[in-house]
Design a protein around this motif. Structure first.
Motif, PDB file in Angstrom:
ATOM      1  N   TYR A  62       0.820  -1.266   0.089  1.00  0.00           N
ATOM      2  CA  TYR A  62      -0.045   0.088  -0.017  1.00  0.00           C
ATOM      3  C   TYR A  62       0.832   1.377   0.090  1.00  0.00           C
ATOM      4  O   TYR A  62       0.662   2.217  -0.880  1.00  0.00           O
ATOM      5  CB  TYR A  62      -0.834   0.102   1.316  1.00  0.00           C
ATOM      6  CG  TYR A  62      -2.011   1.047   1.155  1.00  0.00           C
ATOM      7  CD1 TYR A  62      -3.290   0.930   0.673  1.00  0.00           C
ATOM      8  CD2 TYR A  62      -1.570   2.483   1.604  1.00  0.00           C
ATOM      9  CE1 TYR A  62      -4.349   1.791   0.459  1.00  0.00           C
ATOM     10  CE2 TYR A  62      -2.698   3.364   1.485  1.00  0.00           C
ATOM     11  CZ  TYR A  62      -3.924   3.001   0.863  1.00  0.00           C
ATOM     12  OH  TYR A  62      -4.980   4.161   0.880  1.00  0.00           O
ATOM     13  N   LEU A  63       1.997   1.267   0.855  1.00  0.00           N
ATOM     14  CA  LEU A  63       2.908   2.371   0.725  1.00  0.00           C
ATOM     15  C   LEU A  63       3.385   2.657  -0.422  1.00  0.00           C
ATOM     16  O   LEU A  63       3.508   3.746  -0.912  1.00  0.00           O
ATOM     17  CB  LEU A  63       3.735   2.136   1.936  1.00  0.00           C
ATOM     18  CG  LEU A  63       3.403   2.301   3.456  1.00  0.00           C
ATOM     19  CD1 LEU A  63       4.284   1.844   4.484  1.00  0.00           C
ATOM     20  CD2 LEU A  63       2.868   3.654   3.772  1.00  0.00           C
ATOM     21  N   LYS A  64       3.983   1.566  -1.001  1.00  0.00           N
ATOM     22  CA  LYS A  64       4.590   1.688  -2.525  1.00  0.00           C
ATOM     23  C   LYS A  64       3.579   2.302  -3.348  1.00  0.00           C
ATOM     24  O   LYS A  64       4.190   2.950  -4.151  1.00  0.00           O
ATOM     25  CB  LYS A  64       5.032   0.408  -2.953  1.00  0.00           C
ATOM     26  CG  LYS A  64       5.870   0.234  -4.298  1.00  0.00           C
ATOM     27  CD  LYS A  64       6.468  -1.118  -4.693  1.00  0.00           C
ATOM     28  CE  LYS A  64       7.595  -1.405  -3.527  1.00  0.00           C
ATOM     29  NZ  LYS A  64       8.058  -2.932  -4.025  1.00  0.00           N
ATOM     30  N   LEU A  65       2.624   1.834  -3.329  1.00  0.00           N
ATOM     31  CA  LEU A  65       1.298   2.244  -4.440  1.00  0.00           C
ATOM     32  C   LEU A  65       0.995   3.787  -3.947  1.00  0.00           C
ATOM     33  O   LEU A  65       0.588   4.359  -5.009  1.00  0.00           O
ATOM     34  CB  LEU A  65       0.131   1.239  -4.501  1.00  0.00           C
ATOM     35  CG  LEU A  65       0.204  -0.041  -4.710  1.00  0.00           C
ATOM     36  CD1 LEU A  65      -0.818  -0.784  -4.808  1.00  0.00           C
ATOM     37  CD2 LEU A  65       0.611  -0.025  -6.337  1.00  0.00           C
ATOM     38  N   HIS A  66       1.451   4.166  -3.043  1.00  0.00           N
ATOM     39  CA  HIS A  66       1.021   5.628  -2.692  1.00  0.00           C
ATOM     40  C   HIS A  66       2.414   6.485  -2.199  1.00  0.00           C
ATOM     41  O   HIS A  66       2.182   7.543  -1.345  1.00  0.00           O
ATOM     42  CB  HIS A  66       0.058   5.777  -1.417  1.00  0.00           C
ATOM     43  CG  HIS A  66      -1.272   5.053  -1.825  1.00  0.00           C
ATOM     44  ND1 HIS A  66      -1.530   3.807  -1.538  1.00  0.00           N
ATOM     45  CD2 HIS A  66      -2.321   5.483  -2.093  1.00  0.00           C
ATOM     46  CE1 HIS A  66      -2.718   3.518  -2.233  1.00  0.00           C
ATOM     47  NE2 HIS A  66      -3.321   4.400  -2.369  1.00  0.00           N
ATOM     48  N   GLY A  72      -0.937  11.825   2.672  1.00  0.00           N
ATOM     49  CA  GLY A  72      -0.027  12.851   2.060  1.00  0.00           C
ATOM     50  C   GLY A  72       1.182  12.987   3.154  1.00  0.00           C
ATOM     51  O   GLY A  72       2.218  13.773   2.492  1.00  0.00           O
ATOM     52  N   ARG A  73       1.578  12.240   3.986  1.00  0.00           N
ATOM     53  CA  ARG A  73       2.738  12.248   4.797  1.00  0.00           C
ATOM     54  C   ARG A  73       3.423  11.279   4.692  1.00  0.00           C
ATOM     55  O   ARG A  73       3.102  10.146   4.618  1.00  0.00           O
ATOM     56  CB  ARG A  73       2.388  12.503   6.398  1.00  0.00           C
ATOM     57  CG  ARG A  73       1.526  13.667   6.490  1.00  0.00           C
ATOM     58  CD  ARG A  73       2.310  15.090   6.488  1.00  0.00           C
ATOM     59  NE  ARG A  73       3.098  15.019   7.653  1.00  0.00           N
ATOM     60  CZ  ARG A  73       2.798  15.447   8.787  1.00  0.00           C
ATOM     61  NH1 ARG A  73       1.669  16.020   9.266  1.00  0.00           N
ATOM     62  NH2 ARG A  73       3.975  15.194   9.648  1.00  0.00           N
ATOM     63  N   ILE A 327      -7.128   2.386   5.973  1.00  0.00           N
ATOM     64  CA  ILE A 327      -7.827   2.954   7.022  1.00  0.00           C
ATOM     65  C   ILE A 327      -7.130   4.056   7.342  1.00  0.00           C
ATOM     66  O   ILE A 327      -7.565   5.253   7.787  1.00  0.00           O
ATOM     67  CB  ILE A 327      -7.953   1.816   8.027  1.00  0.00           C
ATOM     68  CG1 ILE A 327      -9.225   0.681   7.629  1.00  0.00           C
ATOM     69  CG2 ILE A 327      -8.560   2.560   9.388  1.00  0.00           C
ATOM     70  CD1 ILE A 327      -9.152  -0.425   8.337  1.00  0.00           C
ATOM     71  N   LEU A 328      -5.562   4.043   7.863  1.00  0.00           N
ATOM     72  CA  LEU A 328      -4.795   4.877   8.412  1.00  0.00           C
ATOM     73  C   LEU A 328      -4.825   6.244   7.405  1.00  0.00           C
ATOM     74  O   LEU A 328      -4.832   7.234   7.717  1.00  0.00           O
ATOM     75  CB  LEU A 328      -3.590   4.290   8.744  1.00  0.00           C
ATOM     76  CG  LEU A 328      -3.510   3.521   9.926  1.00  0.00           C
ATOM     77  CD1 LEU A 328      -2.159   3.021  10.185  1.00  0.00           C
ATOM     78  CD2 LEU A 328      -4.071   4.456  11.328  1.00  0.00           C
ATOM     79  N   ASP A 329      -4.690   5.558   5.982  1.00  0.00           N
ATOM     80  CA  ASP A 329      -4.523   6.761   5.152  1.00  0.00           C
ATOM     81  C   ASP A 329      -5.674   7.681   4.957  1.00  0.00           C
ATOM     82  O   ASP A 329      -5.671   8.986   4.835  1.00  0.00           O
ATOM     83  CB  ASP A 329      -4.330   6.091   3.395  1.00  0.00           C
ATOM     84  CG  ASP A 329      -3.897   6.863   2.438  1.00  0.00           C
ATOM     85  OD1 ASP A 329      -3.420   8.128   2.791  1.00  0.00           O
ATOM     86  OD2 ASP A 329      -4.215   6.507   1.317  1.00  0.00           O
ATOM     87  N   SER A 334      -8.424  13.016   6.340  1.00  0.00           N
ATOM     88  CA  SER A 334      -9.442  13.493   6.792  1.00  0.00           C
ATOM     89  C   SER A 334      -8.976  14.637   8.060  1.00  0.00           C
ATOM     90  O   SER A 334      -9.506  15.733   7.805  1.00  0.00           O
ATOM     91  CB  SER A 334     -10.503  12.464   7.449  1.00  0.00           C
ATOM     92  OG  SER A 334     -11.535  13.170   7.984  1.00  0.00           O
ATOM     93  N   VAL A 335      -8.248  14.189   8.752  1.00  0.00           N
ATOM     94  CA  VAL A 335      -7.733  15.103   9.734  1.00  0.00           C
ATOM     95  C   VAL A 335      -7.037  16.383   9.150  1.00  0.00           C
ATOM     96  O   VAL A 335      -7.217  17.419   9.588  1.00  0.00           O
ATOM     97  CB  VAL A 335      -6.727  14.371  10.712  1.00  0.00           C
ATOM     98  CG1 VAL A 335      -6.082  15.296  11.539  1.00  0.00           C
ATOM     99  CG2 VAL A 335      -7.490  13.269  11.572  1.00  0.00           C
TER     100      VAL A 335
END
Length: 401
Positions: A62-66, A72-73, A327-329, A334-335
């Motif tokens: 997931y991290l690699k794909l994003h 965004g962090r 979920i965390l992404d 949102s925050v």
């Protein structure tokens, strides 16, 4: 539809480009240079290391794909190895070492329900969301900061009970594992739904039997008892090397040829265990919320991306690790979109308001027990070409509503 057919002929060039180049989840806007830190704890070296590593692979994909980012962090993953015994000194030290990282934003991973039970109080005191990738239970005093990316341990047996009552063809011998407080999740839940649908137990005292939680546990005496009591089927909850031992002894006693079926919660034939169990597992039925053969766009893209990255189809823990990252992404996004300070408490509040989209299991939302409301499936171990696979054979109820 088997795993090999899911993978064949799919053209998802966008996914492969993402793997090659990475992307950002903020649409390419500038992001803060300061990375956020996410904790990860699981068995990475013991008997269930395959499960722990698969969860981490799903998170890493997931991290690699994003582009290595959540919300965004940029992300730094702080990993700890809890080993395969959550009651050990090693596990306690790993948990404490991770909790001592004062700048963590959230924690994920977890291979065993008892790790969740051990960490519930400290993460709540720290206001630190814990998104459990695999081992989830509602048998804790406070769920406020606990979230489940997979399913409660009570969900697969709850989905399976009525089906077994209808299709077993007679009395069923129920065999659980003594997991302390969590054994009610894994075994008593099945008994409740099974009996409610008219099922009858083949256990000698009319109560489920529990094997000790030990890699050295033998199942021969339990299987022999089921046979002698005229069981038409066996329901079992076992994982790790205990699952392998059960399956091998089931084969040695030749119970399948005697018409005694095995129904189980997903862990029995999960992940790399299935390859160790080999042909002895053929024909075993299990209940779970995921199989790589699920027919939706998000899952097809996930399966292709995972195979491209790791050379194999994803298993269940890999899918859950991917979901936990998603979920965390979404919560972190949102925050930050609302201009709020990025704290564990703020992320936790955002998780509570999420509706999960584009997940390999489809779209879903959290229940009041902080677990997915989702459909379950009956799978059976079959040969898919030359590969053993848990193949979807029927739909089971939606659990969590």
């Amino acid at each position: 539809m088997g795993v090999r057919r899911v993978l064949t002929g799919l053209a998802v060039p966008g996914v492969l480009l993402l793997l090659a180049a990475g992307c950002t989840s903020d649409g390419g806007k500038s992001v803060s240079a300061a990375p956020i830190r996410i904790g990860f704890i699981a068995d990475m070296s013991g008997n269930q290391k395959g499960i722990g590593r698969s969860m981490r692979d799903g998170l890493d994909l997931y991290l690699k794909l994003h582009g290595g980012r959540l919300g965004g962090r940029r992300v730094q993953v702080v990993q700890r190895d809890a080993g395969d015994d959550p009651t050990s000194t090693k596990a306690a030290k790993a948990e404490q070492s991770l909790l001592n990282q004062r700048d963590l934003l959230a924690i994920t991973g977890i291979s065993d329900v008892r790790t969740v039970l051990a960490m519930q109080k400290p993460v709540t005191e720290r206001k630190l969301p814990l998104v459990s990738t695999l081992a989830c239970t509602d048998q804790v005093p406070d769920l406020t900061y606990l979230w489940c990316a997979s399913n409660l341990t009570s969900d697969p047996p709850e989905a399976l009970g009525a089906y077994v009552a209808k299709h077993a063809g007679g009395r069923v011998y129920v065999l659980g594992t003594d997991l302390g407080p969590a054994k009610g999740d894994t075994t008593q839940t099945f008994v409740r739904t099974f009996k409610a649908a008219g099922g009858k137990l083949a256990n000698p005292d009319g109560q489920p039997t529990y094997a000790p939680y030990s890699d050295k546990a033998s199942y021969r005496s339990y299987l022999t008892e089921a046979q002698q009591n005229g069981a038409k089927a066996i329901y079992v909850w076992a994982t790790g090397m205990q699952a392998v031992q059960f399956v091998k002894e089931y084969q040695k006693l030749d119970l399948k040829s005697q018409g005694i079926k095995v129904y189980a919660s997903g862990p029995l034939t999960c992940c790399d265990l299935l390859q160790v169990e080999g042909s002895a597992a053929l024909g075993i039925y299990s209940s779970l919320d995921y199989t790589p053969t699920l027919d939706n766009d998000a899952n097809r893209e996930f399966v292709v991306a995972y195979q491209h990255a790791y050379g194999t189809a994803p298993n269940e823990p890999a899918a859950y690790g991917y979901s936990a990252a998603s979920i965390l992404d979404q919560a972190i996004s949102s925050v930050t979109a609302d201009g709020r300070a990025l704290t564990g408490k703020a992320v936790n509040t955002a998780i509570a308001n999420l509706g999960i989209q584009n997940d390999p299991r489809g779209s879903w939302q959290f229940s009041k027990k902080h677990a997915p409301v989702q459909k379950f499936y009956l799978r059976q171990v079959r040969m898919d070409g030359s590969v053993l696979s848990n193949v979807l054979v029927n739909e089971l109820p939606t659990i969590g509503e």
